[in-house]
Motif scaffolding. Structure first.
Motif, PDB file in Angstrom:
ATOM      1  N   MET A  14     -12.847 -25.440  40.884  1.00  0.00           N
ATOM      2  CA  MET A  14     -14.255 -25.788  40.970  1.00  0.00           C
ATOM      3  C   MET A  14     -14.514 -27.172  40.388  1.00  0.00           C
ATOM      4  O   MET A  14     -15.228 -27.991  40.981  1.00  0.00           O
ATOM      5  N   GLU A  15     -13.901 -27.449  39.243  1.00  0.00           N
ATOM      6  CA  GLU A  15     -14.137 -28.743  38.588  1.00  0.00           C
ATOM      7  C   GLU A  15     -13.498 -29.886  39.366  1.00  0.00           C
ATOM      8  O   GLU A  15     -14.133 -30.915  39.605  1.00  0.00           O
ATOM      9  N   ARG A  16     -12.243 -29.709  39.781  1.00  0.00           N
ATOM     10  CA  ARG A  16     -11.538 -30.770  40.493  1.00  0.00           C
ATOM     11  C   ARG A  16     -12.043 -30.956  41.918  1.00  0.00           C
ATOM     12  O   ARG A  16     -12.081 -32.066  42.453  1.00  0.00           O
ATOM     13  N   GLY A  17     -12.417 -29.846  42.562  1.00  0.00           N
ATOM     14  CA  GLY A  17     -12.802 -29.937  43.962  1.00  0.00           C
ATOM     15  C   GLY A  17     -14.249 -30.288  44.199  1.00  0.00           C
ATOM     16  O   GLY A  17     -14.598 -30.813  45.265  1.00  0.00           O
ATOM     17  N   LEU A  18     -15.126 -30.012  43.225  1.00  0.00           N
ATOM     18  CA  LEU A  18     -16.553 -30.208  43.463  1.00  0.00           C
ATOM     19  C   LEU A  18     -17.265 -30.910  42.311  1.00  0.00           C
ATOM     20  O   LEU A  18     -17.901 -31.954  42.513  1.00  0.00           O
ATOM     21  N   LYS A  59     -21.887 -38.314  37.590  1.00  0.00           N
ATOM     22  CA  LYS A  59     -22.858 -39.399  37.396  1.00  0.00           C
ATOM     23  C   LYS A  59     -24.087 -39.237  38.274  1.00  0.00           C
ATOM     24  O   LYS A  59     -24.924 -40.139  38.343  1.00  0.00           O
ATOM     25  N   ARG A  60     -24.199 -38.081  38.906  1.00  0.00           N
ATOM     26  CA  ARG A  60     -25.374 -37.813  39.738  1.00  0.00           C
ATOM     27  C   ARG A  60     -26.485 -37.198  38.886  1.00  0.00           C
ATOM     28  O   ARG A  60     -26.232 -36.644  37.811  1.00  0.00           O
ATOM     29  N   PRO A  61     -27.732 -37.261  39.338  1.00  0.00           N
ATOM     30  CA  PRO A  61     -28.840 -36.651  38.575  1.00  0.00           C
ATOM     31  C   PRO A  61     -28.628 -35.151  38.394  1.00  0.00           C
ATOM     32  O   PRO A  61     -27.944 -34.495  39.187  1.00  0.00           O
ATOM     33  N   HIS A  62     -29.229 -34.614  37.330  1.00  0.00           N
ATOM     34  CA  HIS A  62     -29.082 -33.190  37.060  1.00  0.00           C
ATOM     35  C   HIS A  62     -29.626 -32.336  38.205  1.00  0.00           C
ATOM     36  O   HIS A  62     -29.127 -31.229  38.448  1.00  0.00           O
ATOM     37  N   ALA A  63     -30.627 -32.849  38.908  1.00  0.00           N
ATOM     38  CA  ALA A  63     -31.175 -32.096  40.037  1.00  0.00           C
ATOM     39  C   ALA A  63     -30.111 -31.885  41.114  1.00  0.00           C
ATOM     40  O   ALA A  63     -30.008 -30.800  41.711  1.00  0.00           O
ATOM     41  N   ASP A  64     -29.296 -32.907  41.369  1.00  0.00           N
ATOM     42  CA  ASP A  64     -28.208 -32.768  42.347  1.00  0.00           C
ATOM     43  C   ASP A  64     -27.180 -31.752  41.876  1.00  0.00           C
ATOM     44  O   ASP A  64     -26.659 -30.957  42.671  1.00  0.00           O
ATOM     45  N   GLN A  65     -26.866 -31.784  40.582  1.00  0.00           N
ATOM     46  CA  GLN A  65     -25.907 -30.835  40.029  1.00  0.00           C
ATOM     47  C   GLN A  65     -26.407 -29.398  40.179  1.00  0.00           C
ATOM     48  O   GLN A  65     -25.643 -28.494  40.538  1.00  0.00           O
ATOM     49  N   ILE A  66     -27.679 -29.198  39.905  1.00  0.00           N
ATOM     50  CA  ILE A  66     -28.259 -27.860  40.008  1.00  0.00           C
ATOM     51  C   ILE A  66     -28.200 -27.361  41.449  1.00  0.00           C
ATOM     52  O   ILE A  66     -27.813 -26.213  41.722  1.00  0.00           O
ATOM     53  N   LEU A  67     -28.553 -28.223  42.390  1.00  0.00           N
ATOM     54  CA  LEU A  67     -28.577 -27.813  43.794  1.00  0.00           C
ATOM     55  C   LEU A  67     -27.183 -27.446  44.293  1.00  0.00           C
ATOM     56  O   LEU A  67     -26.997 -26.413  44.954  1.00  0.00           O
ATOM     57  N   VAL A  68     -26.196 -28.280  44.004  1.00  0.00           N
ATOM     58  CA  VAL A  68     -24.857 -28.019  44.548  1.00  0.00           C
ATOM     59  C   VAL A  68     -24.210 -26.816  43.878  1.00  0.00           C
ATOM     60  O   VAL A  68     -23.537 -26.015  44.540  1.00  0.00           O
TER      61      VAL A  68
END
Length: 343
Positions: free
Chosen positions: A118-122, A128-137
């Motif tokens: 999960m960490e290496r692949g995604l 460095k993306r916004p937290h909103a992007d992290q939450i969505l993905v």
């Protein structure tokens, strides 16, 4: 007094689950700065590791039992687990009976592989993306994992029994001088609480007393400086992500006998666990653990019949009400650090 003690005990098992999941969430956020909404799915995967191992151990084949006959006098065919053939009936039955504790060993390499992949692949692509992007993905990933489990295991809860040795209940009332059967508490819930304490202590000891943990803590405080010293901090953070996945998975493995695993159990715990993290303080491991137990016990008290008669439904919202009050009075949470998510 007996009612108070009983509610404290009732809050320990759910508080233990909150604390373990929140601990993993905080490990990931503190090291990688990632808001991982797929962490609840890791808890669910751990529970289904126990389900899978139980199904594997109970695989059976038909044999003719000459000592048993049907109404026509024909020998009956009975299902005999392969474990009986491999280890004998007594040993095979014991292995099947202890499938949940054995699932701890079974789940560790699986959760390490899932966390690492999960960490290496995604996740690494969203540092460095916004937290909103992290939450969505990560929320999308959680839904995918949830649907995969639903496809293979179905939508209904799957009972995962505890070993027979822990099937009964402990009479706390008699031990403390109350009338017998006043305070009854299942053995497995005590086991789960003790297990949670061991895992939490192990994580804190690992971070506090090992060289690896000290480097990770230094990287959490100043990643760039540690990198300038020639240390591959990214690789160590990947290991920490795998450890956080193992913690969540083990919490799920041992929770199966308390609440039968189902495909949406990860989502059930995820939102509440994030509330726990926020109440404890973003980035604070000790705060996550403390808030997990406090909110679990508080939820237990809010579920008392006398409370529900006065305030119907309060058990469903009490955690959120407490979170609002704490964040209004202490915006960083109970033990939050200055500067975390404040830029």
């Amino acid at each position: 007094m007996d009612a108070i003690l009983l509610q404290i005990l009732n809050g320990l098992d759910k508080g233990s689950a909150y604390a373990l999941i929140a601990l993993g969430l905080t490990l990931i956020f503190g090291t990688l700065g990632v808001v991982n909404f797929a962490h609840g799915a890791l808890f669910m995967l751990g529970a289904f590791c126990a389900v899978t191992l139980n199904r594997v151990l109970t695989l059976s084949h038909e044999v003719v039992d000459p000592t048993r006959t049907d109404f026509l006098g024909n020998p009956l065919k009975v299902d005999v687990p392969y474990m009986y053939d491999l280890f004998g009936e007594a040993a095979g039955n014991a292995i099947i009976d202890w499938s949940v504790p054995l699932a701890i060993l079974f789940s560790i390499p699986i959760m390490v592989a899932v966390g690492y992949g999960m960490e290496r692949g995604l996740i690494k692509h969203f540092y460095k993306r916004p937290h909103a992007d992290q939450i969505l993905v990560t929320f999308g990933l959680a839904i995918v994992l949830q649907e995969i489990i639903k496809y293979f295991f179905g939508a209904n809860p799957i009972p995962t029994p505890a070993p027979d040795a822990f099937a009964g209940s402990f009479d706390f009332g008699a031990m403390l001088g109350f009338d017998p059967n006043t305070i009854i508490y299942p053995y497995w819930r005590l086991v789960y609480f003790a297990f949670a304490m061991v895992i939490i202590a192990a994580v804190f000891a690992f971070l506090q007393f090992t060289t690896f943990g000290m480097v990770v803590r230094a990287g959490m405080a100043d990643r760039e400086t540690v990198g300038l010293l020639g240390i591959d901090i990214d690789k160590r953070f990947t290991v920490m992500f795998a450890i956080a996945a193992v913690v969540a998975g083990l919490a799920g493995v041992m929770y199966g006998p308390i609440n039968a695993p189902n495909y949406h159990m990860g989502m059930d715990f995820l939102v509440l666990s994030f509330v726990v993290v926020v109440v404890g303080g973003m980035g604070s491991l000790a705060g996550a653990v403390l808030a997990g137990f406090l909110l679990g016990i508080l939820e237990s008290f809010a579920s008392m019949a006398v409370v529900l008669e006065t305030l119907p439904g309060i058990n469903q919202i009490i955690i959120y009400l407490v979170a609002i009050i704490i964040l209004l009075t202490r915006p960083r949470g109970l033990m939050g650090r200055k500067g975390v998510m404040e830029d």
